[in-house]
Scaffold this active site. Sequence first.
Site, PDB file in Angstrom:
ATOM      1  N   SER A   1      23.800   6.175   0.401  1.00 52.50           N
ATOM      2  CA  SER A   1      24.755   5.528   1.292  1.00 52.50           C
ATOM      3  C   SER A   1      24.005   5.041   2.511  1.00 52.50           C
ATOM      4  CB  SER A   1      25.824   6.530   1.729  1.00 52.50           C
ATOM      5  OG  SER A   1      25.236   7.460   2.619  1.00 52.50           O
ATOM      6  N   LYS A   2      24.707   4.296   3.332  1.00 48.61           N
ATOM      7  CA  LYS A   2      24.081   3.756   4.539  1.00 48.61           C
ATOM      8  C   LYS A   2      23.492   4.868   5.413  1.00 48.61           C
ATOM      9  CE  LYS A   2      26.421  -0.567   4.814  1.00 48.61           C
ATOM     10  NZ  LYS A   2      27.845  -0.843   4.769  1.00 48.61           N
ATOM     11  N   ARG A   3      24.129   6.016   5.341  1.00 47.27           N
ATOM     12  CA  ARG A   3      23.664   7.139   6.134  1.00 47.27           C
ATOM     13  C   ARG A   3      22.224   7.526   5.781  1.00 47.27           C
ATOM     14  NH1 ARG A   3      24.724  11.680   4.767  1.00 47.27           N
ATOM     15  NH2 ARG A   3      26.070  10.964   3.100  1.00 47.27           N
TER      16      ARG A   3
ATOM     17  N   GLY B   1      19.863   5.674   4.657  1.00 44.43           N
ATOM     18  CA  GLY B   1      18.830   4.667   4.905  1.00 44.43           C
ATOM     19  C   GLY B   1      19.385   3.281   4.669  1.00 44.43           C
TER      20      GLY B   1
END
Length: 487
Positions: free
Chosen positions: A256-258, A260
């Site tokens: 997920s964006k979290r 990277g």
Amino acid sequence: MTSDRPVRVRFAPSPTGRLHIGGARTALFNWAFARRHGGRFLLRVEDTDTERNTDESLHSILNSLRWLGLDWDEGPEVGGEFGPYFQSQRKSLYQQAIDRLLAEGKLYRCFATPEELQELRERQMAAKEDLRYDRRFRDLDPGEAERRAAAGEPFVLRFAVPDGEEIVIPDLIRGEVRFRSEEVEDWVAVRANGMPTYNFVCVVDDAAMEISHVLRGEEHLINTPKQVLLFRALGMEEPLFGHVPLILGADGKKLSKRTGDTALEDYRSKGYPPEALFNFLCLLGFSIDDKTDVFGPEELVSAFDLKRVNKAGAVFDLDKLHWLCGDYIRRTEAAELASRCLPWLQQAGLVEGEPAAELQSWLVDLAAAMRERLQSYQELPEKAAFLFQDGVEPDSKAAKALAGEEARRLVEGMRQKLETLEPFPPENFAAVAKAFAEEHEVGMGKVMKPTRAALTGSLGGPDLGQVLKLLGREQALKRLRQAAART
Ligand code: GLU
């Protein structure tokens, strides 16, 4: 396994955002599969969500695919015999399929209101039953259904899932996956606003475009039984399916964006080499053999085999990506590397406009000197800034190396030595430094450390012979003089 149909595969992005790592990998596997089997790779734009589609997303997706080096045989900008390749332009085809299936009773109108469906869900939840539509309108008399529709009552069209069917999917990656039709609810094929849903248009298009193999992310496996039943209802041959594994972050959870950057464009704008991304994406669930990590499109195409795609989730290993980037950069020709890094040097204000011939060749020397130390093009301006400026301010470690009488004396001695040398820089600076150290009866470190500190302002960096060449005689001597004069 391949079917005996000509190989035609597709990548079907929705232009509602940028191309993500997972989508890029799906595109790449489809491309490799088509190229491996002499088939066609199609791009189909699933742009039915008019509220979320943007032209910007479409262009960003196409650019990202091209940046990776993927070309498509049919689709946007290249056309093809099975077009249009935008779903928004294929509505009449969907309507034909809807009319036909409705007339055949394979789709039916459902007038259940959202409130009624909510109530059903709550009841099923309370009874700990599976949540599914209870087919309450499936047996409504067609005449009655038509009358209610004509009177303006809102409805959706549901797919009448046949009873007692076995759906066996010989998944090319996961092996056989079985479903029974009882597990599939009567899903919504056309929304109340008349828009057919993804599962519906996807199948109509895959059939019309004669797609032979559907290779897509594992998250779509739940859609596959619905789609298989629709192929059957349409009387069309179903493609073979292969579901590629999820991409997991280092924490083992879905990327997920979290965890990277997930958009390919972010890697591009950070100056990661596209060849490294290509290679890296291949390794997310695929391997050529048990030992080869570094390979390019040609090796991929000649070795691509769905049997070598893993079932288990593929971990996104950023260290591995950085290592690959460094490896590709190290193997890039200096002239090519210089031109790839140029936009970042310009952005950083180190180079203005298009470099003239002399600067151009200096940049090639720079690229050759820095090649070993980069993992992205973006790093060059920061790592090479000391070569662009007049004079250099030593960092704390360099200042320490320059402190003291002896260091300054040796730097001054080195300056005098270099001043007399022709050509500049000397062919073999290491030999010069060695002779100098012997002459002064000190170890090499005693000479090299302050000399490096004086020339570069730090204790790291490229080979000093290359540094001297890049600085040029005047600037190099000036830095040595300034360092020797520091108090
Ligand atoms: N538009 C769908 C997606 O982006 C395509 C899925 C498929 O390949 O069938 O997930």
